[in-house]
Design an enzyme around this catalytic site. Sequence first.
Site, PDB file in Angstrom:
ATOM      1  N   LYS A 135     -16.758 -94.245 -30.328  1.00 19.03           N
ATOM      2  CA  LYS A 135     -17.315 -93.859 -29.036  1.00 19.03           C
ATOM      3  C   LYS A 135     -17.855 -92.435 -29.128  1.00 19.03           C
ATOM      4  O   LYS A 135     -17.097 -91.484 -29.279  1.00 19.03           O
ATOM      5  CB  LYS A 135     -16.241 -93.902 -27.937  1.00 19.03           C
ATOM      6  CG  LYS A 135     -16.867 -93.712 -26.555  1.00 19.03           C
ATOM      7  CD  LYS A 135     -15.882 -93.314 -25.504  1.00 19.03           C
ATOM      8  CE  LYS A 135     -15.646 -91.844 -25.432  1.00 19.03           C
ATOM      9  NZ  LYS A 135     -16.819 -91.027 -25.084  1.00 19.03           N
ATOM     10  N   SER A 155     -11.239 -81.658 -27.241  1.00 19.47           N
ATOM     11  CA  SER A 155     -10.412 -80.592 -26.687  1.00 19.47           C
ATOM     12  C   SER A 155      -8.928 -80.832 -26.959  1.00 19.47           C
ATOM     13  O   SER A 155      -8.478 -81.973 -27.079  1.00 19.47           O
ATOM     14  CB  SER A 155     -10.648 -80.491 -25.178  1.00 19.47           C
ATOM     15  OG  SER A 155     -10.299 -81.708 -24.569  1.00 19.47           O
ATOM     16  N   THR A 156      -8.180 -79.750 -27.020  1.00 22.35           N
ATOM     17  CA  THR A 156      -6.729 -79.854 -27.223  1.00 22.35           C
ATOM     18  C   THR A 156      -6.100 -80.608 -26.058  1.00 22.35           C
ATOM     19  O   THR A 156      -5.158 -81.386 -26.242  1.00 22.35           O
ATOM     20  CB  THR A 156      -6.130 -78.437 -27.387  1.00 22.35           C
ATOM     21  OG1 THR A 156      -6.703 -77.855 -28.559  1.00 22.35           O
ATOM     22  CG2 THR A 156      -4.624 -78.477 -27.558  1.00 22.35           C
ATOM     23  N   GLU A 157      -6.672 -80.410 -24.878  1.00 19.39           N
ATOM     24  CA  GLU A 157      -6.136 -81.078 -23.687  1.00 19.39           C
ATOM     25  C   GLU A 157      -6.188 -82.605 -23.847  1.00 19.39           C
ATOM     26  O   GLU A 157      -5.189 -83.299 -23.636  1.00 19.39           O
ATOM     27  CB  GLU A 157      -7.009 -80.634 -22.515  1.00 19.39           C
ATOM     28  CG  GLU A 157      -6.541 -81.041 -21.168  1.00 19.39           C
ATOM     29  CD  GLU A 157      -7.654 -80.809 -20.149  1.00 19.39           C
ATOM     30  OE1 GLU A 157      -8.680 -80.161 -20.481  1.00 19.39           O
ATOM     31  OE2 GLU A 157      -7.494 -81.305 -19.027  1.00 19.39           O
ATOM     32  N   GLY A 175      -6.574 -84.160 -26.666  1.00 12.44           N
ATOM     33  CA  GLY A 175      -5.735 -84.461 -27.830  1.00 12.44           C
ATOM     34  C   GLY A 175      -4.298 -84.729 -27.401  1.00 12.44           C
ATOM     35  O   GLY A 175      -3.647 -85.656 -27.885  1.00 12.44           O
ATOM     36  N   GLU A 217      -8.503 -83.467 -34.356  1.00 14.79           N
ATOM     37  CA  GLU A 217      -9.170 -82.224 -34.723  1.00 14.79           C
ATOM     38  C   GLU A 217      -9.546 -81.566 -33.411  1.00 14.79           C
ATOM     39  O   GLU A 217     -10.424 -82.054 -32.694  1.00 14.79           O
ATOM     40  CB  GLU A 217     -10.391 -82.555 -35.599  1.00 14.79           C
ATOM     41  CG  GLU A 217     -10.833 -81.382 -36.432  1.00 14.79           C
ATOM     42  CD  GLU A 217     -11.904 -80.586 -35.751  1.00 14.79           C
ATOM     43  OE1 GLU A 217     -11.535 -79.639 -35.023  1.00 14.79           O
ATOM     44  OE2 GLU A 217     -13.079 -80.902 -35.912  1.00 14.79           O
ATOM     45  N   CYS A 256     -16.027 -75.826 -32.861  1.00 17.79           N
ATOM     46  CA  CYS A 256     -14.563 -75.729 -32.763  1.00 17.79           C
ATOM     47  C   CYS A 256     -14.021 -74.600 -33.628  1.00 17.79           C
ATOM     48  O   CYS A 256     -13.029 -73.982 -33.280  1.00 17.79           O
ATOM     49  CB  CYS A 256     -13.926 -77.058 -33.135  1.00 17.79           C
ATOM     50  SG  CYS A 256     -14.564 -77.719 -34.670  1.00 17.79           S
ATOM     51  N   GLU A 305     -10.313 -70.781 -25.647  1.00 22.23           N
ATOM     52  CA  GLU A 305     -11.524 -71.233 -26.339  1.00 22.23           C
ATOM     53  C   GLU A 305     -12.660 -71.293 -25.317  1.00 22.23           C
ATOM     54  O   GLU A 305     -12.615 -72.086 -24.375  1.00 22.23           O
ATOM     55  CB  GLU A 305     -11.287 -72.622 -26.937  1.00 22.23           C
ATOM     56  CG  GLU A 305     -12.486 -73.149 -27.674  1.00 22.23           C
ATOM     57  CD  GLU A 305     -12.258 -74.523 -28.297  1.00 22.23           C
ATOM     58  OE1 GLU A 305     -11.734 -75.414 -27.600  1.00 22.23           O
ATOM     59  OE2 GLU A 305     -12.626 -74.702 -29.470  1.00 22.23           O
TER      60      GLU A 305
HETATM   61  P1  NAI Z   1     -13.268 -83.704 -24.391  1.00 16.07           P
HETATM   62  O1  NAI Z   1     -12.114 -83.464 -25.270  1.00 16.07           O
HETATM   63  O2  NAI Z   1     -13.034 -84.087 -22.988  1.00 16.07           O
HETATM   64  O3  NAI Z   1     -14.199 -84.852 -25.003  1.00 16.07           O
HETATM   65  C1  NAI Z   1     -14.236 -85.236 -26.353  1.00 16.07           C
HETATM   66  C2  NAI Z   1     -14.348 -86.755 -26.429  1.00 16.07           C
HETATM   67  O4  NAI Z   1     -13.183 -87.347 -25.888  1.00 16.07           O
HETATM   68  C3  NAI Z   1     -15.505 -87.349 -25.647  1.00 16.07           C
HETATM   69  O5  NAI Z   1     -16.033 -88.433 -26.370  1.00 16.07           O
HETATM   70  C4  NAI Z   1     -14.833 -87.845 -24.371  1.00 16.07           C
HETATM   71  O6  NAI Z   1     -15.528 -88.898 -23.743  1.00 16.07           O
HETATM   72  C5  NAI Z   1     -13.503 -88.313 -24.884  1.00 16.07           C
HETATM   73  N1  NAI Z   1     -12.422 -88.352 -23.900  1.00 16.07           N
HETATM   74  C6  NAI Z   1     -12.268 -87.585 -22.778  1.00 16.07           C
HETATM   75  N2  NAI Z   1     -11.126 -87.918 -22.147  1.00 16.07           N
HETATM   76  C7  NAI Z   1     -10.531 -88.874 -22.888  1.00 16.07           C
HETATM   77  C8  NAI Z   1      -9.307 -89.608 -22.773  1.00 16.07           C
HETATM   78  N3  NAI Z   1      -8.458 -89.405 -21.771  1.00 16.07           N
HETATM   79  N4  NAI Z   1      -9.011 -90.521 -23.720  1.00 16.07           N
HETATM   80  C9  NAI Z   1      -9.848 -90.728 -24.760  1.00 16.07           C
HETATM   81  N5  NAI Z   1     -11.013 -90.081 -24.898  1.00 16.07           N
HETATM   82  C10 NAI Z   1     -11.359 -89.152 -24.000  1.00 16.07           C
HETATM   83  O7  NAI Z   1     -14.190 -82.442 -24.441  1.00 16.07           O
HETATM   84  P2  NAI Z   1     -15.294 -82.029 -23.380  1.00 16.07           P
HETATM   85  O8  NAI Z   1     -14.889 -82.302 -21.976  1.00 16.07           O
HETATM   86  O9  NAI Z   1     -16.535 -82.674 -23.792  1.00 16.07           O
HETATM   87  O10 NAI Z   1     -15.299 -80.475 -23.568  1.00 16.07           O
HETATM   88  C11 NAI Z   1     -14.306 -79.688 -22.938  1.00 16.07           C
HETATM   89  C12 NAI Z   1     -13.855 -78.572 -23.820  1.00 16.07           C
HETATM   90  O11 NAI Z   1     -13.281 -79.122 -24.999  1.00 16.07           O
HETATM   91  C13 NAI Z   1     -14.950 -77.682 -24.340  1.00 16.07           C
HETATM   92  O12 NAI Z   1     -15.262 -76.663 -23.434  1.00 16.07           O
HETATM   93  C14 NAI Z   1     -14.337 -77.158 -25.596  1.00 16.07           C
HETATM   94  O13 NAI Z   1     -13.517 -76.065 -25.286  1.00 16.07           O
HETATM   95  C15 NAI Z   1     -13.502 -78.288 -26.088  1.00 16.07           C
HETATM   96  N6  NAI Z   1     -14.166 -79.078 -27.136  1.00 16.07           N
HETATM   97  C16 NAI Z   1     -13.751 -78.929 -28.407  1.00 16.07           C
HETATM   98  C17 NAI Z   1     -14.380 -79.608 -29.399  1.00 16.07           C
HETATM   99  C18 NAI Z   1     -13.968 -79.481 -30.811  1.00 16.07           C
HETATM  100  O14 NAI Z   1     -14.739 -79.802 -31.700  1.00 16.07           O
HETATM  101  N7  NAI Z   1     -12.768 -79.056 -31.103  1.00 16.07           N
HETATM  102  C19 NAI Z   1     -15.514 -80.473 -29.151  1.00 16.07           C
HETATM  103  C20 NAI Z   1     -15.844 -80.627 -27.766  1.00 16.07           C
HETATM  104  C21 NAI Z   1     -15.186 -79.924 -26.817  1.00 16.07           C
END
Ligand code: NAI
Length: 800
Positions: free
Chosen positions: A182, A235-237, A239, A256, A290, A387
């Site tokens: 996804k 995001s860690t959240e 995760g 990650e 990240c 972050e």
């Molecule tokens: P996110 O962690 O919400 O999204 C990443 C992926 O997870 C997306 O494909 C999303 O649809 C999916 N997702 C969201 N909630 C989920 C759940 N409950 N169960 C399974 N999958 C889920 O990140 P978001 O909202 O796009 O960005 C928020 C913050 O996260 C950013 O401001 C940044 O700080 C951080 N981030 C870190 C990344 C990294 O590479 N470590 C990449 C993207 C965001």
Amino acid sequence: MEYGPAPESSAPGSAWLERHGRRFGLFIGGGWTEPGQDTFETLNPGTAKPLATLTQASATDVDRAVKAAGKAQPDWWALGGHGRARHLYAIARQIQKHSRFFAVLESLDNGKPIRESRDIDIPLVARHFYHHAGWAQLMAQELPERVPVGVIGQIIPWNFPLLMLAWKIAPALAMGNTIVLKPAEFTSLTALRFAELCREIGLPAGVVNIITGDGRTGELLVKHPGVDKIAFTGSTEVGRIIRSATAGSGKKLSLELGGKSPFVVFSDADLDSVVEGVVDAIWFNQGQVCCAGSRILVHEGVADRLVTKLKERMETLRLGDPLDKAVDMGAIIAPVQLQKIQELVRRGENEGATLWQPSWSCPQDGWFFPPTLFTEVSPAATIAEVEIFGPVVVLMTFRTPAEAVELANNTRYGLAASVWTENINLALDIAPQLKAGTVWINCTNVFDAASGFGGYRESGFGREGGREGLREYVRFADGKGGRSGKGGRSGRATTTRSGGKSARAAASATTAGSASSALPPIDRTPKLYIAGKQTRPDSGYSFPVLDAAGRQIGEVGQGNRKDIRSAVEAAHKADSWARLTAHGRAQVLYYLAENLAARADEFGNRLELFGANSADAQQEVSFTIERIYTYAAWADKYDGRVHPTPFRNVTLAMPEPLGVIGIVAPESWPLLGFVSTVLPAIAMGNTVVAVPSARAPLAATDFYQVLDTSDVPAGVLNIVTGNADELAAVLAGHDDVDGVWYFGTSEGSAEVERLSIGNMKRTWVDLGQPRDWENPRIGAGEEFLEQATQVKNIWIPYGE
Ligand code: NAI
């Protein structure tokens, strides 16, 4: 000199979108579904205009995709390494042939400068598939004991859409798994084009399935029982949510997550290179990276000079239309991210930091944010801790290398770090002290398929890339038990021999009981063993230990939360164990074996009390001595690798200890099980808080006398007796414990995984599937060493 615009045409991307009527279904079982009822729009961050309408995959869709992957998996594995290698090679070739198209589509959908998507993202995507074509080819020779995990659910973020897809899909396919991926809801287009590419190269139907949607679809995928492993970047959240949702489910997991990576500048660094390094560290991809070097830590003697140079450079950065080839910075992914950045920048100013931005202004259409530098930042300020995921860097100063290390590690994250100095000795002194999965020396944000990438601490666990990354997508063929945030969903432990052992033990219980019935019961009450001292339990309670005939033969202390806390503290204080040479650790372990051998009869007698007949008891002691030898042998042989990354680098992949590991030893094999779990952790330089079998803890508590005589430094191994599940829960929830191994019930396993989310510690659990500890292939070996270490990749400039 002024640069004129050099726009790249968006026409090929638009034409492709038009061919699809700017509406997309899902790619399941090798074909497209009709666009669904429930849809959402994907927008161009550079213009804020819609690009296409996508389908929000429903529960039924997710189910179909998982079933398609499940159906395709056996044949994909049966195809063999060479067959899979040919497909991966074909994908790599096809990506290369369409590289410019992918770059344009990526920049349209994500807002990153075309220079980056063209020169960095897409070439790395192709490289990842080439590299892993090689691993498919070599799997049978290089990983002979391993088999695929099965169906992999992969959830990726929006910052490197196609690159993250490649990082996830290439190793999984190489190792014989099938996939439901996804993409992030903001950036699905290159993944959808990739789906078409899979068809073009003749990838069998169902091997790769792409479903679009937001977090709700992600959640459905995470919870689907047909998925054997979840690989997540984001995001860690989220995760944390995924760790909780998968706890006890038997799904393997790699995460990650975020970071707040330090960029450490010593006074002798080449400041002009440093300035270009900062540009790459924090303004690459608008800082939405990240591992962005978002905290500059600079020696105070050169701080002013660096700030002046940085400001000059920031003034010359060009920001604008992502498709302009002369642009350094593009757009922020979405309004929600822009608002988050703006809010954190306001917060930084309110908390007293000094903000600096270049004099030029950003374009008004689309979502843009200028490069931003904060000075006068306190290490406790929000912007120094959180972050930001935007083009914002904070700068702090230090006086000594020790202070630099302390500041660098003053974060809950541990994804990456970079070190800038012309002094190789200093660089190589600092690199091992940084708690991060990647350390770049005089370079930053360089990646390659041959090098593992992933976090320490709350940046997650698991590696992507390199030989170490393959572990995420395999399990042991003989079903050695154990599963973890890193391990394998093997679960199918070989129980026959341990079953045999239990049966033997039960049969001999009566004999042992009658044989010893003439003897007076031995009443000893061993204490806990913390910091090299025998300690009374805080609770003031003891619990009885019964022999095989049900008679009380002693009592052991009832350890509680406070005892675990003291033991963890002691384990931390003993961290110099990790710095002892591997040879030194090996010597201590051999000495342990020698001292246990000297007391073999005494330990044998002890085991007989718990029901083993004399021969079995002696055998368990012999196995134990042999096991200690095994880990003494491994202590200086489980070495890292040098990855040949294709830049002016060698990349050292160093296995490092996790830190403090809590270990709940198995019930069966009271001595062998205890030693088999504790010794690999210690051999690799971890310190341990161990909870021995509650049924027969005396074998372990006797062991501390052996420790006392074997030069094992105080605090390296701490033993807390008591209710195993209660103590496991305390260890799992403890924020200063870096990993927990639990060899108990399935409920206890689930609880350990659930409670680990506080600091996202690594866990390794057996899901209540007893393991045959006697068998040296199952009760010892590489799996244990992998679990006891995390790989740090250190990139060192080398050659021309
Ligand atoms: P996110 O962690 O919400 O999204 C990443 C992926 O997870 C997306 O494909 C999303 O649809 C999916 N997702 C969201 N909630 C989920 C759940 N409950 N169960 C399974 N999958 C889920 O990140 P978001 O909202 O796009 O960005 C928020 C913050 O996260 C950013 O401001 C940044 O700080 C951080 N981030 C870190 C990344 C990294 O590479 N470590 C990449 C993207 C965001």
